[in-house]
Design a protein around this motif. Structure first.
Motif, PDB file in Angstrom:
ATOM      1  N   TYR A  65       0.827  -1.210   0.000  1.00 58.60           N
ATOM      2  CA  TYR A  65       0.000   0.000   0.000  1.00 58.60           C
ATOM      3  C   TYR A  65       0.861   1.261   0.000  1.00 58.60           C
ATOM      4  O   TYR A  65       0.567   2.215  -0.719  1.00 58.60           O
ATOM      5  CB  TYR A  65      -0.931  -0.016   1.212  1.00 58.60           C
ATOM      6  N   THR A  66       1.918   1.278   0.790  1.00 63.12           N
ATOM      7  CA  THR A  66       2.759   2.469   0.861  1.00 63.12           C
ATOM      8  C   THR A  66       3.778   2.554  -0.268  1.00 63.12           C
ATOM      9  O   THR A  66       4.467   3.553  -0.400  1.00 63.12           O
ATOM     10  CB  THR A  66       3.503   2.544   2.207  1.00 63.12           C
ATOM     11  N   GLY A  67       3.899   1.510  -1.078  1.00 62.60           N
ATOM     12  CA  GLY A  67       4.794   1.535  -2.227  1.00 62.60           C
ATOM     13  C   GLY A  67       6.154   0.910  -1.977  1.00 62.60           C
ATOM     14  O   GLY A  67       7.016   0.937  -2.844  1.00 62.60           O
ATOM     15  N   HIS A  68       6.362   0.334  -0.797  1.00 59.21           N
ATOM     16  CA  HIS A  68       7.626  -0.330  -0.484  1.00 59.21           C
ATOM     17  C   HIS A  68       7.544  -1.792  -0.948  1.00 59.21           C
ATOM     18  O   HIS A  68       7.422  -2.713  -0.147  1.00 59.21           O
ATOM     19  CB  HIS A  68       7.908  -0.273   1.023  1.00 59.21           C
ATOM     20  N   THR A  69       7.654  -2.002  -2.244  1.00 57.92           N
ATOM     21  CA  THR A  69       7.418  -3.342  -2.794  1.00 57.92           C
ATOM     22  C   THR A  69       8.499  -4.343  -2.407  1.00 57.92           C
ATOM     23  O   THR A  69       8.205  -5.517  -2.213  1.00 57.92           O
ATOM     24  CB  THR A  69       7.289  -3.290  -4.325  1.00 57.92           C
ATOM     25  N   LYS A  70       9.751  -3.913  -2.289  1.00 58.52           N
ATOM     26  CA  LYS A  70      10.819  -4.856  -1.932  1.00 58.52           C
ATOM     27  C   LYS A  70      10.604  -5.402  -0.522  1.00 58.52           C
ATOM     28  O   LYS A  70      10.747  -6.611  -0.293  1.00 58.52           O
ATOM     29  CB  LYS A  70      12.185  -4.184  -2.040  1.00 58.52           C
ATOM     30  N   ILE A  71      10.252  -4.523   0.407  1.00 54.08           N
ATOM     31  CA  ILE A  71       9.990  -4.984   1.776  1.00 54.08           C
ATOM     32  C   ILE A  71       8.749  -5.870   1.808  1.00 54.08           C
ATOM     33  O   ILE A  71       8.707  -6.877   2.519  1.00 54.08           O
ATOM     34  CB  ILE A  71       9.839  -3.786   2.730  1.00 54.08           C
ATOM     35  N   ALA A  72       7.731  -5.513   1.024  1.00 55.16           N
ATOM     36  CA  ALA A  72       6.504  -6.305   0.988  1.00 55.16           C
ATOM     37  C   ALA A  72       6.760  -7.713   0.469  1.00 55.16           C
ATOM     38  O   ALA A  72       6.265  -8.696   1.039  1.00 55.16           O
ATOM     39  CB  ALA A  72       5.461  -5.598   0.123  1.00 55.16           C
ATOM     40  N   VAL A  73       7.535  -7.824  -0.593  1.00 52.31           N
ATOM     41  CA  VAL A  73       7.860  -9.146  -1.133  1.00 52.31           C
ATOM     42  C   VAL A  73       8.684  -9.931  -0.123  1.00 52.31           C
ATOM     43  O   VAL A  73       8.472 -11.132   0.070  1.00 52.31           O
ATOM     44  CB  VAL A  73       8.592  -9.024  -2.498  1.00 52.31           C
ATOM     45  N   LEU A  74       9.597  -9.264   0.556  1.00 52.32           N
ATOM     46  CA  LEU A  74      10.406  -9.918   1.581  1.00 52.32           C
ATOM     47  C   LEU A  74       9.533 -10.423   2.736  1.00 52.32           C
ATOM     48  O   LEU A  74       9.737 -11.537   3.227  1.00 52.32           O
ATOM     49  CB  LEU A  74      11.484  -8.966   2.093  1.00 52.32           C
ATOM     50  N   GLN A  75       8.541  -9.626   3.155  1.00 45.21           N
ATOM     51  CA  GLN A  75       7.607 -10.080   4.195  1.00 45.21           C
ATOM     52  C   GLN A  75       6.857 -11.326   3.739  1.00 45.21           C
ATOM     53  O   GLN A  75       6.668 -12.273   4.506  1.00 45.21           O
ATOM     54  CB  GLN A  75       6.603  -8.980   4.550  1.00 45.21           C
ATOM     55  N   LEU A  76       6.422 -11.333   2.503  1.00 48.85           N
ATOM     56  CA  LEU A  76       5.696 -12.478   1.951  1.00 48.85           C
ATOM     57  C   LEU A  76       6.587 -13.715   1.908  1.00 48.85           C
ATOM     58  O   LEU A  76       6.175 -14.803   2.334  1.00 48.85           O
ATOM     59  CB  LEU A  76       5.184 -12.134   0.553  1.00 48.85           C
ATOM     60  N   VAL A  77       7.810 -13.576   1.447  1.00 53.25           N
ATOM     61  CA  VAL A  77       8.732 -14.714   1.350  1.00 53.25           C
ATOM     62  C   VAL A  77       9.054 -15.259   2.739  1.00 53.25           C
ATOM     63  O   VAL A  77       9.046 -16.478   2.956  1.00 53.25           O
ATOM     64  CB  VAL A  77      10.011 -14.317   0.578  1.00 53.25           C
ATOM     65  N   VAL A  78       9.334 -14.365   3.695  1.00 57.24           N
ATOM     66  CA  VAL A  78       9.642 -14.813   5.059  1.00 57.24           C
ATOM     67  C   VAL A  78       8.456 -15.561   5.648  1.00 57.24           C
ATOM     68  O   VAL A  78       8.624 -16.598   6.310  1.00 57.24           O
ATOM     69  CB  VAL A  78      10.062 -13.619   5.947  1.00 57.24           C
ATOM     70  N   SER A  79       7.243 -15.077   5.426  1.00 62.55           N
ATOM     71  CA  SER A  79       6.059 -15.758   5.947  1.00 62.55           C
ATOM     72  C   SER A  79       5.888 -17.143   5.313  1.00 62.55           C
ATOM     73  O   SER A  79       5.511 -18.095   5.995  1.00 62.55           O
ATOM     74  CB  SER A  79       4.809 -14.923   5.684  1.00 62.55           C
TER      75      SER A  79
END
Length: 113
Positions: A65-79
């Motif tokens: 939502y905030t546009g931080h796609t790299k962190i978002a993808v990293l959160q998804l991968v870690v989960s």
């Protein structure tokens, strides 16, 4: 249309009766992100980003939502790699955004409402 007086020709050669083009103002162009918001404040909401982080942090929704796609993808991968245990990162991230605020991908602070 305005017809120039005898001595004025609107910058045109002095031949015949010329008409001056009407004076106009340039079209209004609102400031980014929107009129009413001070420059430097994001159009993204801190509350929405925090709630998305808490409820859908497993998928990195708050960061997408905030546009931080790299962190978002990293959160998804870690989960996914930790079989859901890494989802606590998204919950903590959402709480921190609600308490401390955050920034969008351009570095502007999120708005309060």
């Amino acid at each position: 249309m305005i017809v120039p007086s005898a001595g004025r020709r609107c910058g045109q050669p002095a031949s015949g009766s010329l008409m001056c083009p009407p004076m106009t103002t340039p079209p209004y162009q609102p400031e980014y992100p929107q009129p009413g918001y001070p420059q430097g404040v994001s159009d993204k909401s801190k509350i929405v980003a925090g709630i998305l982080g808490i409820l859908l942090g497993t998928f990195g929704a708050g960061r997408f939502y905030t546009g931080h796609t790299k962190i978002a993808v990293l959160q998804l991968v870690v989960s996914l790699v930790t079989c859901g245990v890494g989802a606590i990162w998204g919950v903590i991230d959402g709480i921190l955004i609600l308490v401390n605020g955050g920034t969008d991908a351009q570095g502007r602070p999120l708005r309060d409402s």
